[in-house]
Write a protein that holds these residues in place. Sequence first.
Motif, PDB file in Angstrom:
ATOM      1  N   LYS A 294      53.806 -16.581   6.211  1.00 33.30           N
ATOM      2  CA  LYS A 294      52.885 -17.712   6.238  1.00 33.30           C
ATOM      3  C   LYS A 294      51.452 -17.191   6.126  1.00 33.30           C
ATOM      4  CE  LYS A 294      55.113 -21.690   7.023  1.00 33.30           C
ATOM      5  NZ  LYS A 294      55.020 -22.834   6.083  1.00 33.30           N
ATOM      6  N   LEU A 295      50.643 -17.892   5.368  1.00 33.98           N
ATOM      7  CA  LEU A 295      49.238 -17.544   5.228  1.00 33.98           C
ATOM      8  C   LEU A 295      48.482 -17.911   6.502  1.00 33.98           C
ATOM      9  CD1 LEU A 295      46.999 -16.561   3.249  1.00 33.98           C
ATOM     10  CD2 LEU A 295      46.709 -18.965   2.600  1.00 33.98           C
ATOM     11  N   VAL A 296      47.691 -16.964   7.022  1.00 33.28           N
ATOM     12  CA  VAL A 296      46.900 -17.238   8.226  1.00 33.28           C
ATOM     13  C   VAL A 296      45.409 -17.017   7.989  1.00 33.28           C
ATOM     14  CG1 VAL A 296      48.783 -16.723   9.815  1.00 33.28           C
ATOM     15  CG2 VAL A 296      47.262 -14.878   9.097  1.00 33.28           C
ATOM     16  N   GLU A 297      45.042 -16.548   6.813  1.00 36.82           N
ATOM     17  CA  GLU A 297      43.638 -16.265   6.483  1.00 36.82           C
ATOM     18  C   GLU A 297      43.377 -16.764   5.067  1.00 36.82           C
ATOM     19  OE1 GLU A 297      40.229 -15.809   6.154  1.00 36.82           O
ATOM     20  OE2 GLU A 297      40.594 -14.464   7.863  1.00 36.82           O
ATOM     21  N   ASN A 298      42.446 -17.701   4.939  1.00 38.09           N
ATOM     22  CA  ASN A 298      42.218 -18.337   3.635  1.00 38.09           C
ATOM     23  C   ASN A 298      41.177 -17.646   2.767  1.00 38.09           C
ATOM     24  OD1 ASN A 298      44.119 -20.426   3.822  1.00 38.09           O
ATOM     25  ND2 ASN A 298      42.733 -21.654   5.093  1.00 38.09           N
ATOM     26  N   ASP A 299      40.800 -16.443   3.109  1.00 35.57           N
ATOM     27  CA  ASP A 299      39.851 -15.682   2.306  1.00 35.57           C
ATOM     28  C   ASP A 299      40.562 -15.162   1.061  1.00 35.57           C
ATOM     29  OD1 ASP A 299      38.358 -13.418   1.260  1.00 35.57           O
ATOM     30  OD2 ASP A 299      37.133 -13.542   3.060  1.00 35.57           O
ATOM     31  N   ILE A 300      40.224 -15.718  -0.106  1.00 35.23           N
ATOM     32  CA  ILE A 300      40.925 -15.374  -1.345  1.00 35.23           C
ATOM     33  C   ILE A 300      40.823 -13.887  -1.656  1.00 35.23           C
ATOM     34  CG2 ILE A 300      41.015 -15.742  -3.839  1.00 35.23           C
ATOM     35  CD1 ILE A 300      42.110 -18.047  -2.287  1.00 35.23           C
ATOM     36  N   ALA A 301      39.655 -13.310  -1.447  1.00 34.47           N
ATOM     37  CA  ALA A 301      39.475 -11.884  -1.742  1.00 34.47           C
ATOM     38  C   ALA A 301      40.403 -11.033  -0.876  1.00 34.47           C
ATOM     39  CB  ALA A 301      38.024 -11.480  -1.521  1.00 34.47           C
ATOM     40  N   LYS A 302      40.524 -11.381   0.404  1.00 37.08           N
ATOM     41  CA  LYS A 302      41.410 -10.630   1.306  1.00 37.08           C
ATOM     42  C   LYS A 302      42.879 -10.801   0.901  1.00 37.08           C
ATOM     43  CE  LYS A 302      38.521 -10.584   5.480  1.00 37.08           C
ATOM     44  NZ  LYS A 302      38.438 -11.019   6.902  1.00 37.08           N
ATOM     45  N   ILE A 303      43.218 -12.013   0.514  1.00 44.55           N
ATOM     46  CA  ILE A 303      44.593 -12.274   0.089  1.00 44.55           C
ATOM     47  C   ILE A 303      44.942 -11.393  -1.109  1.00 44.55           C
ATOM     48  CG2 ILE A 303      46.127 -14.006  -0.935  1.00 44.55           C
ATOM     49  CD1 ILE A 303      44.566 -16.121   0.688  1.00 44.55           C
ATOM     50  N   LYS A 304      44.076 -11.399  -2.103  1.00 46.54           N
ATOM     51  CA  LYS A 304      44.346 -10.622  -3.312  1.00 46.54           C
ATOM     52  C   LYS A 304      44.378  -9.126  -3.019  1.00 46.54           C
ATOM     53  CE  LYS A 304      42.532 -13.943  -6.668  1.00 46.54           C
ATOM     54  NZ  LYS A 304      41.645 -14.163  -7.837  1.00 46.54           N
ATOM     55  N   LYS A 305      43.480  -8.669  -2.165  1.00 48.42           N
ATOM     56  CA  LYS A 305      43.427  -7.244  -1.840  1.00 48.42           C
ATOM     57  C   LYS A 305      44.684  -6.787  -1.118  1.00 48.42           C
ATOM     58  CE  LYS A 305      40.611  -3.769   0.543  1.00 48.42           C
ATOM     59  NZ  LYS A 305      39.379  -3.552   1.363  1.00 48.42           N
ATOM     60  N   SER A 306      45.154  -7.588  -0.167  1.00 50.05           N
ATOM     61  CA  SER A 306      46.324  -7.189   0.614  1.00 50.05           C
ATOM     62  C   SER A 306      47.573  -7.146  -0.248  1.00 50.05           C
ATOM     63  CB  SER A 306      46.518  -8.132   1.801  1.00 50.05           C
ATOM     64  OG  SER A 306      46.778  -9.453   1.377  1.00 50.05           O
TER      65      SER A 306
END
Length: 297
Positions: free
Chosen positions: A22-34
Amino acid sequence: MPTYQEGIFIEDANNFNVSEYKLVENDIAKIKKSISSILNEKSDNVYVVISFGKELWSMLSDLELDNFKDFATLQGKNGHQMPSTQNDLYFRVLGKDQSLVLDQTIRIEEALKGTFEVVLSENGFVYKDYRDLTGFVDGSANPKEEKKYPAALIPENENGGNGSFVFHQKWVHDLEKFNQLPVSVQEKIIGRTKQESIELEGDDMPENSHVSRTDAKHDGVAMKIWRRSFPYGSAVERGLFFIAYTCDPFRVDIQLDRMLGNTEDGVSDRIMEFSTAVSGGYSFAPSVEELNKALKV
């Protein structure tokens, strides 16, 4: 030509993990980086299939997909249910070495920590000669050789070409109850002989057998899917993790409706008297090119 994710069609692996997040952080840059960090650190001899729930995919990509949807809980006419546990991000890890599969599974969880939360993770294996824990061969009806590609992949000339819609569903078996039945009765429930895995024919094939309910056609077209299920088990719980790759989620929908008795004949699948669905979710496994495009910062 778009390239499908290689792990979809690997057939000689014998160790597996499916993890759902489940997504818990909506920061797009962080999502893509992880997520990108995972793709950059894959191990040799281990394959990873990554797929996205509808909401997350719409955050990362402007590619519009016909028929893509979240899975909704299904209520059967005969008292059975298939619950939705729709998640945002799905990983299927597979290989021949259990240690390497586990290592990769852990790396994924660590890379996603803080951005995603793991809500389901199940390890599986090949049981005997590709049998379910009921003792019946699993996946006998899978399309063979080249026929598996059009069953599993979106056509190249359509949006999302060579990507695949994925359905995950965890089933918990009541093996004690099932194994109390004579083999002849078990075979009627499944629709195949137990030892040789020969499909029953004619009057020997009940309309409520698992084979009868999942061998679906629509407008004369066989609703074939590419099954990549695996058994799991311990002293606590035993079952099957059902995984289907398909060119169109409708092919899964019609099979589930037939299992639940939600079609005109009102007949449900007897397998649900002995196995209970406890999860369910749709996702999209994009082509390698679409995946890289979606994760580009």
